[in-house]
Scaffold this motif. Sequence first.
Motif, PDB file in Angstrom:
ATOM      1  N   ILE A  79      61.666  48.348  37.212  1.00  0.00           N
ATOM      2  CA  ILE A  79      61.537  49.180  38.093  1.00  0.00           C
ATOM      3  C   ILE A  79      63.102  49.486  38.774  1.00  0.00           C
ATOM      4  O   ILE A  79      63.412  50.721  39.253  1.00  0.00           O
ATOM      5  CB  ILE A  79      60.745  48.855  39.368  1.00  0.00           C
ATOM      6  CG1 ILE A  79      59.352  48.721  38.762  1.00  0.00           C
ATOM      7  CG2 ILE A  79      60.537  49.709  40.635  1.00  0.00           C
ATOM      8  CD1 ILE A  79      58.427  49.956  38.135  1.00  0.00           C
ATOM      9  N   GLN A  80      63.903  48.503  38.672  1.00  0.00           N
ATOM     10  CA  GLN A  80      65.219  48.539  39.509  1.00  0.00           C
ATOM     11  C   GLN A  80      66.083  49.587  38.405  1.00  0.00           C
ATOM     12  O   GLN A  80      66.860  50.439  38.955  1.00  0.00           O
ATOM     13  CB  GLN A  80      65.714  47.125  39.685  1.00  0.00           C
ATOM     14  CG  GLN A  80      64.896  46.334  40.487  1.00  0.00           C
ATOM     15  CD  GLN A  80      65.637  45.042  40.620  1.00  0.00           C
ATOM     16  OE1 GLN A  80      66.523  44.778  39.724  1.00  0.00           O
ATOM     17  NE2 GLN A  80      65.202  44.162  41.306  1.00  0.00           N
ATOM     18  N   THR A  81      65.618  49.437  37.135  1.00  0.00           N
ATOM     19  CA  THR A  81      66.525  50.271  36.270  1.00  0.00           C
ATOM     20  C   THR A  81      65.991  51.862  36.314  1.00  0.00           C
ATOM     21  O   THR A  81      66.956  52.713  36.266  1.00  0.00           O
ATOM     22  CB  THR A  81      66.087  49.781  34.648  1.00  0.00           C
ATOM     23  OG1 THR A  81      66.611  48.581  34.610  1.00  0.00           O
ATOM     24  CG2 THR A  81      67.166  50.646  33.781  1.00  0.00           C
ATOM     25  N   LEU A  82      64.670  51.931  36.703  1.00  0.00           N
ATOM     26  CA  LEU A  82      64.441  53.315  36.752  1.00  0.00           C
ATOM     27  C   LEU A  82      64.969  53.801  38.001  1.00  0.00           C
ATOM     28  O   LEU A  82      65.414  55.106  38.132  1.00  0.00           O
ATOM     29  CB  LEU A  82      62.817  53.347  36.748  1.00  0.00           C
ATOM     30  CG  LEU A  82      62.159  54.807  37.009  1.00  0.00           C
ATOM     31  CD1 LEU A  82      62.385  55.879  36.068  1.00  0.00           C
ATOM     32  CD2 LEU A  82      60.742  54.744  37.225  1.00  0.00           C
ATOM     33  N   ALA A  83      64.853  53.169  38.866  1.00  0.00           N
ATOM     34  CA  ALA A  83      65.462  53.577  40.536  1.00  0.00           C
ATOM     35  C   ALA A  83      67.062  53.900  40.062  1.00  0.00           C
ATOM     36  O   ALA A  83      67.476  54.957  40.797  1.00  0.00           O
ATOM     37  CB  ALA A  83      65.374  52.594  41.504  1.00  0.00           C
ATOM     38  N   SER A  84      67.628  53.093  39.421  1.00  0.00           N
ATOM     39  CA  SER A  84      69.120  53.230  39.286  1.00  0.00           C
ATOM     40  C   SER A  84      69.397  54.582  38.178  1.00  0.00           C
ATOM     41  O   SER A  84      70.221  55.425  38.500  1.00  0.00           O
ATOM     42  CB  SER A  84      69.572  52.047  38.513  1.00  0.00           C
ATOM     43  OG  SER A  84      71.350  52.214  38.277  1.00  0.00           O
ATOM     44  N   THR A  85      68.570  54.723  37.527  1.00  0.00           N
ATOM     45  CA  THR A  85      68.607  56.043  36.624  1.00  0.00           C
ATOM     46  C   THR A  85      68.253  57.248  37.266  1.00  0.00           C
ATOM     47  O   THR A  85      69.167  58.304  37.078  1.00  0.00           O
ATOM     48  CB  THR A  85      67.684  55.906  35.400  1.00  0.00           C
ATOM     49  OG1 THR A  85      67.991  54.846  34.545  1.00  0.00           O
ATOM     50  CG2 THR A  85      67.735  57.044  34.384  1.00  0.00           C
ATOM     51  N   LEU A  86      67.548  57.389  38.143  1.00  0.00           N
ATOM     52  CA  LEU A  86      67.049  58.335  39.246  1.00  0.00           C
ATOM     53  C   LEU A  86      68.245  58.643  39.992  1.00  0.00           C
ATOM     54  O   LEU A  86      68.398  59.795  40.170  1.00  0.00           O
ATOM     55  CB  LEU A  86      65.632  58.188  39.724  1.00  0.00           C
ATOM     56  CG  LEU A  86      64.561  58.061  38.937  1.00  0.00           C
ATOM     57  CD1 LEU A  86      63.257  57.729  39.667  1.00  0.00           C
ATOM     58  CD2 LEU A  86      64.255  59.376  38.093  1.00  0.00           C
ATOM     59  N   LEU A  87      68.685  57.632  40.472  1.00  0.00           N
ATOM     60  CA  LEU A  87      69.803  57.947  41.339  1.00  0.00           C
ATOM     61  C   LEU A  87      70.940  58.621  40.921  1.00  0.00           C
ATOM     62  O   LEU A  87      71.676  59.406  41.498  1.00  0.00           O
ATOM     63  CB  LEU A  87      70.211  56.345  42.047  1.00  0.00           C
ATOM     64  CG  LEU A  87      71.229  56.487  43.118  1.00  0.00           C
ATOM     65  CD1 LEU A  87      70.788  57.210  44.516  1.00  0.00           C
ATOM     66  CD2 LEU A  87      71.727  55.088  43.434  1.00  0.00           C
ATOM     67  N   ALA A  95      63.241  51.201  45.271  1.00  0.00           N
ATOM     68  CA  ALA A  95      62.600  50.752  44.110  1.00  0.00           C
ATOM     69  C   ALA A  95      61.342  50.223  44.589  1.00  0.00           C
ATOM     70  O   ALA A  95      60.376  50.074  43.739  1.00  0.00           O
ATOM     71  CB  ALA A  95      63.328  49.650  43.467  1.00  0.00           C
ATOM     72  N   ARG A  96      61.142  49.827  45.857  1.00  0.00           N
ATOM     73  CA  ARG A  96      59.769  49.055  46.065  1.00  0.00           C
ATOM     74  C   ARG A  96      58.702  50.113  46.302  1.00  0.00           C
ATOM     75  O   ARG A  96      57.343  49.943  46.329  1.00  0.00           O
ATOM     76  CB  ARG A  96      60.006  48.468  47.545  1.00  0.00           C
ATOM     77  CG  ARG A  96      60.203  49.184  48.695  1.00  0.00           C
ATOM     78  CD  ARG A  96      60.522  48.717  49.906  1.00  0.00           C
ATOM     79  NE  ARG A  96      60.927  49.583  51.130  1.00  0.00           N
ATOM     80  CZ  ARG A  96      62.186  49.939  51.180  1.00  0.00           C
ATOM     81  NH1 ARG A  96      63.311  49.427  50.483  1.00  0.00           N
ATOM     82  NH2 ARG A  96      62.611  50.491  52.250  1.00  0.00           N
ATOM     83  N   SER A  97      58.984  51.324  46.235  1.00  0.00           N
ATOM     84  CA  SER A  97      57.784  52.137  46.516  1.00  0.00           C
ATOM     85  C   SER A  97      57.663  52.946  45.050  1.00  0.00           C
ATOM     86  O   SER A  97      56.616  53.887  45.106  1.00  0.00           O
ATOM     87  CB  SER A  97      58.235  53.423  47.170  1.00  0.00           C
ATOM     88  OG  SER A  97      59.485  54.231  46.736  1.00  0.00           O
TER      89      SER A  97
END
Length: 381
Positions: A79-87, A95-97
């Motif tokens: 999830i953290q990787t996905l949030a960083s990619t989207l950013l 990431a918590r959402s």
Amino acid sequence: MKNSRRHSNFFIARPLFYLALSFLVIGGIPGRALDPSQKLARVKDIATIEGIRDNQLVGYGIVVGLQGTGDSQQTTFPIQTLASTLLRMGVSVPARSIRVQNLAAVFVSATLPPFSRSGTKLDITVSSAGDARSLEGGLLLMTPLYGADGNIYAQAQGPLVVGGYAISVNGNVKQMNHPNTARVPYGAIVERPVPLDIDHRNQFSLLLNDADFRSAEAVANSINEKLGRAVAHPLDSRRVTLNVSPGEEVPAFLADVESVEVPIYPRAKVIVNERTGTVVIGGRVVLQPVSILHGGLAVNVVSEFQVSQPGPFSDGSTKVVQQTNVDAIDKPVNRIDLKQGATVDDLVRSLQAIGASARDVISILQAMKSAGALEAEIEVQ
């Protein structure tokens, strides 16, 4: 009549031709003959050229497009990787959402062959790093692949090819092979080549796969005989130096060296795998005369629980009583006699005849080695 004389002269001269051919084959060395049982191997199959090697690459990325078989919420780093990619793409999401199960964190590995240039395509292997159930149907997003020096040498991306599946319905799981590992044929493109210049080098080194002084000498002698000049010289049991003549093309020289066939002298070795019970015995293993006595003692302990009922109209209570029986069976001793000149095949047949298991064979081989009846190196894996 002329034709008959020619044929008769040919048949008379043919033994002399074969005799001269035999001297050419052995290199004109008097008193030596080739062993017909001697096995030959190419230099490229038993040695490598020092400096011309593969390089390992590894990277971390995410796979998307899974059908609910990705990492669970307990695995936080996808999830953290996905949030960083989207950013990086301009989408800011905490990431918590994020609550998804269609992605999986993976490690990507590849091998960078020598002389690879920018644009060369590589096969990659993708393995799950979390608790994903399957990578089937996933797509690997662009992942940088790093070398041992920390630099990026390739970029990987593409749809996964999974050689297995896992299906779970109402708690029943059906799985074939390993669905958490996949491949992407030509899924990486080289971005940075490894510099390797061989045009201006006048010396190379051959590194034998198995260190052996006799093999190193045989390689040097065969190369010198094939090329017709002294270009190879053994330095130790593993390394043979090659000297390139001035003005000679290096690729053609190395191609000639790698195509030379040389006699091989493999070590007598016995491979033992304690975990799987596998025993592999090489054909060059020499056995000395020995007598083997093999037997065993089997002890079985059986416990039975019986219910003890009190008599009618008594004050007693029902009790559970444990009855233990011990049986000891002493198996008869099996004997194997290996006489002078016994082969590995004789040993294997004798062990099969007495019904020895793989574990028994391992113990017998180790005991034979300690007794000096097995002239081979035992390698335990």
